[in-house]
Design an enzyme around this catalytic site. Structure first.
Site, PDB file in Angstrom:
ATOM      1  N   THR A  44      47.104  38.990  47.581  1.00 39.83           N
ATOM      2  CA  THR A  44      46.678  39.972  46.591  1.00 39.83           C
ATOM      3  C   THR A  44      45.972  41.134  47.266  1.00 39.83           C
ATOM      4  OG1 THR A  44      44.410  39.212  46.134  1.00 39.83           O
ATOM      5  CG2 THR A  44      46.218  38.063  45.011  1.00 39.83           C
ATOM      6  N   ASP A  45      45.943  42.264  46.590  1.00 35.19           N
ATOM      7  CA  ASP A  45      45.106  43.359  47.040  1.00 35.19           C
ATOM      8  C   ASP A  45      43.644  42.955  46.840  1.00 35.19           C
ATOM      9  OD1 ASP A  45      44.453  45.880  48.075  1.00 35.19           O
ATOM     10  OD2 ASP A  45      46.111  46.828  46.989  1.00 35.19           O
ATOM     11  N   TRP A  46      42.748  43.778  47.328  1.00 29.26           N
ATOM     12  CA  TRP A  46      41.356  43.355  47.483  1.00 29.26           C
ATOM     13  C   TRP A  46      40.566  43.301  46.170  1.00 29.26           C
ATOM     14  CZ3 TRP A  46      43.587  42.063  51.413  1.00 29.26           C
ATOM     15  CH2 TRP A  46      43.024  41.860  52.673  1.00 29.26           C
TER      16      TRP A  46
END
Length: 612
Positions: free
Chosen positions: A324-326
């Site tokens: 996932t992105d942050w």
């Protein structure tokens, strides 16, 4: 960790310290066999640690940072030994020698864990010009190339492959084994802030460059000389409503009024065909999207089971790591600034519920998070099964084995210092910069084309290093006394600085400031004026273009490289990787998901003049 020779022909690292070569330690077995063996030996805590991928910083002189950093939240020993995390996105690097020393110290620390699982060090792009702690870093000790949009301007997939090969070697020299790139989103909304790291708006060319990029970084298959790529941001992050970025609450919506969702998938399908190790979904929340007649849940892509499992896993056949992105789970608090968790569409869920939804969607790793205790509690409470943890841990371990990290995660400090940013790679990067310069106008000055510049002329300059300029011209302080004026400007944006990271993202209107327009036209009225504009996204140049004698667009180009292009020392061959619209009205009436769709652009995609 001790290296033991079990038989004359087989050396191995005794990672668990039991004095014998277990299957996961045997370099003669396949990565799949070793993964299966190790997975059966790991504790729940070790497996959970594999599912987190967070930020780390290098301490002074390459030491481990044993306190919270500017962005990292915990001492290194706490996250490696205490939380058993072994994937880290490294931030600023001062020197290759320091980075190599730090990598070795980090790997020695990781060898103290129960099964000695080595660390995968990842990085955002760091070979170009844009400095944004949320997205990329300037080159520093590494060779410097155009940003990705500039590589696209070269219209040369071999140049992209050469860059990727050189960057791969520099990364591996300092211990970086995972690239949080390429960014293969189509730059379909002219106002979107993240275009500079894309390959532009032409789907065919983006597919071509994606293929070359992966080939250069990973090779035909992952091995001990590869850098694993995390291709992003699935299923395409370009169609942002009003061009606002999904890092921020006001930019959470992605829209598809042009009906081009499938076009944005094409680079990702190419990445899957070419073996990308991992894929990262974006923060964006699709609004009004249907796939095969089925309405898609309006939640961020990292939470979206229809997108990650239904589309990416089942329809496109991807079985690699989904990272996932942050910060999808917790808010990011740095100093006195806050950036809310990008829980778009699921804001009402608490951290535990968000984590469950992410795993149920099909993701394998939580980007930017280190809350291993939260996931352990979910397993202990029977909400997440250990079998589900195993599924993701298998994918993550497989990449580590394929990269050769279990056999040798260490690097040579002297070799790193000699290879990273060496003269040959810097020369190649400078050549690529010069060639990426895109000439948009080349008018006549006293009956002669303004470009290439004549040798030894008097030049008034702004935004350039005069010591560089003096190598080919005579700098003067008064534009009225110059033969030509050269002014470098940046693409316009609306400054914002309320949320953490916001100031780094250039968003809002693409219009030049009225004062700048007046000033440039005033100079051009008395002195032939050449303007170079650095485009991290398009700009509206109609108010000045008619007054200029010359106009160039650059996408990460040093003064040295620009001067070489303007003088013809190196031939500029750039072509626009995105169109330059004529007006804000044209942008507002175009579809954010339809690449190159503004009415009557001032300069169309692919435009560029030859000056040789």
């Amino acid at each position: 960790m001790t290296t033991i020779t079990a038989r004359p022909e087989t050396s191995y690292r005794d990672l668990n310290g039991n004095g014998r070569m277990d299957p996961f330690e045997n370099p003669q077995l396949s990565a799949e066999e070793r993964t299966a063996d190790l997975l059966s030996r790991l504790s729940l805590e070790e497996k959970v640690g594999l599912l987190f991928h967070t930020v780390i910083e290098i301490g002074p002189d390459g030491d481990l940072l044993e306190q919270p950093g500017a962005v990292s939240k915990s001492p290194t020993t706490e996250v490696v030994l205490g939380r058993l995390i072994n994937h880290f996105n490294v931030h600023r690097i001062k020197s290759a020698r320091e980075a190599a020393r730090w990598n070795n110290a980090l790997q020695r620390l990781a060898a103290q864990t129960p099964h000695g699982i080595p660390v995968t060090v990842s990085t955002d792009p760091r070979h170009a010009f844009v400095e944004n702690v949320g997205a990329s870093f300037t080159a520093g000790p590494f060779s410097q190339w155009p940003d990705a949009l500039g590589m696209a301007a070269l219209r040369n997939s071999e140049a992209v492959r050469e860059f990727a090969e050189r960057a791969r070697d520099e990364y591996r020299a300092v211990g970086i084994t995972m690239a949080l790139h390429p960014q293969v989103d189509l730059a379909s909304e002219p106002r979107w802030a993240r275009q500079i790291q894309t390959f532009g708006a032409d789907p065919d060319l983006v597919v071509e460059y994606t293929t070359a990029y992966l080939d250069g970084f990973q090779g035909r298959s992952l091995n001990a000389s590869s850098v694993a790529c995390v291709t992003k941001h699935f299923p395409g992050a370009g169609p942002q409503l009003d061009g606002e970025d999904a890092h921020f609450p006001y930019g959470r919506e992605q829209v598809y009024p042009g009906g081009t969702f499938d076009v944005h998938l094409r680079p990702f399908a190419a990445a899957i065909r070419n073996g990308t190790a991992a894929i990262m979904p974006y923060y964006g929340m699709p609004v009004g999207l249907e796939i095969d007649g089925e309405p898609i849940e309006e939640v961020g892509f990292g939470y979206n089971k229809q997108i990650l499992t239904g589309l990416l896993r089942e329809k496109l056949g991807f079985d690699g790591v989904i990272l996932t992105d942050w910060e999808l789970v917790n808010d990011n608090i740095v100093g006195d600034q806050v950036l809310p968790a990008r829980a778009w569409g699921v804001e009402e869920l608490d951290a535990r519920q968000r984590m469950v939804k992410i795993l149920e969607a099909g993701a394998d790793q939580f980007g930017g998070e280190q809350c291993t205790d939260l996931l352990l509690d979910l397993v202990h409470d029977g909400i997440i099964s250990e079998t589900r943890i195993d599924e993701s841990a298998r994918r993550v371990l497989l990449v580590k084995f394929q990269l050769g990290l279990f056999d040798d995660p260490f690097v040579d400090e002297e070799a790193a210092a000699a290879l990273v940013g060496n003269a040959e790679s810097r020369r190649a990067g400078l050549e690529a910069q010069s060639r990426s310069v895109t000439v948009l106008k080349n008018g006549l000055v006293n009956g002669t084309p303004a470009l290439p510049l004549a040798s030894g002329i008097k030049v008034y300059a702004e935004g350039m290093d005069l010591s560089v300029l003096s190598r080919a011209a005579t700098p003067v302080a008064d534009p009225a006394k110059a033969d030509v004026a050269i002014i470098r400007i940046e693409a316009p944006f609306e400054a914002r600085d309320d949320l953490f990271l916001e100031s780094y993202f250039h968003q809002g209107s693409l219009e030049l400031r009225p004062g700048l327009v007046h000033r440039l036209r005033t100079i051009a009225a008395t002195t032939p004026l050449i303007v170079d504009i650095t485009l991290d996204r398009p700009a509206l140049l109609a108010p000045i273009v008619d007054a200029l004698s010359g106009l160039t667009a650059t996408f990460g180009v040093s003064d040295d490289a620009l001067l070489a292009a303007l003088t013809g020392t190196r031939t500029p061959t750039g072509r626009l990787p995105v169109e330059l619209p004529r007006s804000m009205e044209a942008i507002q009436h175009s579809a954010p998901d339809a690449p190159s769709s503004t009415r009557d652009p001032l300069f169309p995609i692919g435009f560029g003049l030859d000056i040789s």
